[in-house]
Design an enzyme around this catalytic site. Structure first.
Site, PDB file in Angstrom:
ATOM      1  N   SER A   9       0.837  -1.206   0.000  1.00  0.00           N
ATOM      2  CA  SER A   9       0.000   0.000   0.000  1.00  0.00           C
ATOM      3  C   SER A   9       0.871   1.255   0.000  1.00  0.00           C
ATOM      4  O   SER A   9       2.061   1.208   0.337  1.00  0.00           O
ATOM      5  CB  SER A   9      -0.914   0.003   1.227  1.00  0.00           C
ATOM      6  N   SER A  58       3.886  -7.521   2.065  1.00  0.00           N
ATOM      7  CA  SER A  58       5.339  -7.351   2.181  1.00  0.00           C
ATOM      8  C   SER A  58       5.846  -7.460   3.620  1.00  0.00           C
ATOM      9  O   SER A  58       7.043  -7.603   3.846  1.00  0.00           O
ATOM     10  CB  SER A  58       5.715  -5.945   1.676  1.00  0.00           C
TER      11      SER A  58
HETATM   12  C1  LIG Z   1      -2.890  -4.235  -0.723  1.00  0.00           C
HETATM   13  S1  LIG Z   1      -2.076  -5.709  -0.230  1.00  0.00           S
HETATM   14  C2  LIG Z   1      -1.498  -5.027   1.270  1.00  0.00           C
HETATM   15  C3  LIG Z   1      -0.281  -5.664   1.761  1.00  0.00           C
HETATM   16  C4  LIG Z   1       0.403  -5.032   2.962  1.00  0.00           C
HETATM   17  N1  LIG Z   1      -0.459  -4.251   3.820  1.00  0.00           N
HETATM   18  C5  LIG Z   1       1.538  -4.194   2.460  1.00  0.00           C
HETATM   19  O1  LIG Z   1       1.393  -2.979   2.415  1.00  0.00           O
HETATM   20  O2  LIG Z   1       2.544  -4.778   2.051  1.00  0.00           O
HETATM   21  C6  LIG Z   1      -3.384  -6.820   0.336  1.00  0.00           C
HETATM   22  C7  LIG Z   1      -2.905  -8.176   0.771  1.00  0.00           C
HETATM   23  O3  LIG Z   1      -4.046  -8.925   1.225  1.00  0.00           O
HETATM   24  C8  LIG Z   1      -3.814 -10.291   0.892  1.00  0.00           C
HETATM   25  N2  LIG Z   1      -5.078 -11.012   0.980  1.00  0.00           N
HETATM   26  C9  LIG Z   1      -6.177 -10.929   0.175  1.00  0.00           C
HETATM   27  N3  LIG Z   1      -7.148 -11.765   0.591  1.00  0.00           N
HETATM   28  C10 LIG Z   1      -6.675 -12.394   1.704  1.00  0.00           C
HETATM   29  C11 LIG Z   1      -7.213 -13.372   2.588  1.00  0.00           C
HETATM   30  N4  LIG Z   1      -8.435 -13.888   2.418  1.00  0.00           N
HETATM   31  N5  LIG Z   1      -6.452 -13.778   3.622  1.00  0.00           N
HETATM   32  C12 LIG Z   1      -5.193 -13.282   3.802  1.00  0.00           C
HETATM   33  N6  LIG Z   1      -4.624 -12.374   2.992  1.00  0.00           N
HETATM   34  C13 LIG Z   1      -5.363 -11.921   1.958  1.00  0.00           C
HETATM   35  C14 LIG Z   1      -3.213 -10.205  -0.492  1.00  0.00           C
HETATM   36  O4  LIG Z   1      -2.533 -11.385  -0.852  1.00  0.00           O
HETATM   37  C15 LIG Z   1      -2.284  -9.008  -0.349  1.00  0.00           C
HETATM   38  O5  LIG Z   1      -0.995  -9.394   0.046  1.00  0.00           O
END
Ligand SMILES: C[S@@+](CC[C@H](N)C(=O)[O-])C[C@H]1O[C@@H](n2cnc3c(N)ncnc32)[C@H](O)[C@@H]1O
Length: 249
Positions: free
Chosen positions: A82, A111
């Site tokens: 993000s 990440s």
């Molecule tokens: C926008 S990214 C944000 C990642 C983190 N906050 C960062 O800034 O690095 C959203 C994350 O949610 C994960 N995600 C989506 N659905 C999920 C689920 N049901 N359970 C766990 N993780 C999930 C995705 O794989 C992704 O890594």
């Protein structure tokens, strides 16, 4: 009286919205320190605690491309880290619930950056748990924390923990949590996450359809165990979904 405080609340939210949308994208820097200092100068980081936490976790260890640009960046597996202003905003909204010794859950930890900042805030007597459904990202987030001695220590002493799992179910093993952050947009608020919120705790979660209108919700659990929901800001996140659906639309 009630009407007046509601009006004051709406004015404050609108001012914050205006602030976010005019200032959010102006904070890019060429170093971590410059980025975080600009987020502070632009009023997105408000507290010294959040400033210190974000200064101590270098985004370059979590994001290969343009780590100091204030926008989301791809990290593979059809997901993004993000934008820095979103991370700053989330930490500010949760900071009171991220005091020394508290427990935090970061759903969709990607990440590992935000989990590391949360771990920094809860200190060595607290715990921040990152849950992510892509196992390669869980391995990557551990590698990312191992890139600097300070974040490596948090991993070694259990202050930061990463698990593979469906974040919609939360992670009851380390709950209840004083702070829960969800980094992907859910169609509705998962009940399991509300259940795992400690009394007096706060959950922040983007809610809305994939590619549709999404809002950040703030859910506060009272000391009596009831919950209050507030629709806060319009946002845009990848979906909180099944692993398969994440790759194939
Ligand atoms: C926008 S990214 C944000 C990642 C983190 N906050 C960062 O800034 O690095 C959203 C994350 O949610 C994960 N995600 C989506 N659905 C999920 C689920 N049901 N359970 C766990 N993780 C999930 C995705 O794989 C992704 O890594």
């Amino acid at each position: 009286m009630l009407a007046r405080s509601f009006t004051a609340f709406c004015i404050a939210v609108n001012a914050l919205r205006a602030n976010l949308f005019t200032m959010a994208w102006r904070s890019s820097g060429t170093t971590n320190e410059e980025l975080i200092s600009k987020l502070k100068a632009n009023g997105i980081i408000k507290s010294d605690r959040v400033f210190q936490a974000m200064i101590s976790v270098d985004r370059a260890n979590f994001c290969k491309n343009k780590p100091y640009v204030d926008s989301p960046q791809g990290i593979g597996y059809a997901v993004t880290i993000s934008a820095p202003h979103m991370h700053a905003h989330a930490l500010e909204l949760l900071s009171e619930h991220l005091q020394e010794g508290k427990r935090a859950l970061d759903v969709g930890s990607g990440s590992g950056y935000l989990t590391a900042c949360m771990a920094k805030l809860v200190g060595s007597t607290g715990k921040a748990v990152g849950i992510e459904h892509i196992d390669e990202l869980v391995s990557l987030s551990k590698q990312n924390l191992n890139r600097s001695p300070e974040t490596q220590e948090m991993l070694d002493n259990g202050q930061a923990v990463f698990v593979v799992g469906d974040g919609r179910q939360g992670y009851p093993q380390y709950g209840p949590y004083n702070a829960i952050h969800v980094g992907a947009a859910a169609p509705t608020i998962p009940q399991a996450l509300e259940n795992q919120l400690a009394e007096g705790g706060r959950l922040i979660i983007p809610v809305g359809p994939r590619d549709g209108r999404q809002y950040l919700y703030i859910i506060d659990k009272t000391n009596e165990g009831t919950t209050n929901r507030k629709r806060f800001l319009p946002v845009s996140f990848v979906p909180l979904t099944d692993k398969k659906k994440q790759y194939w639309r």
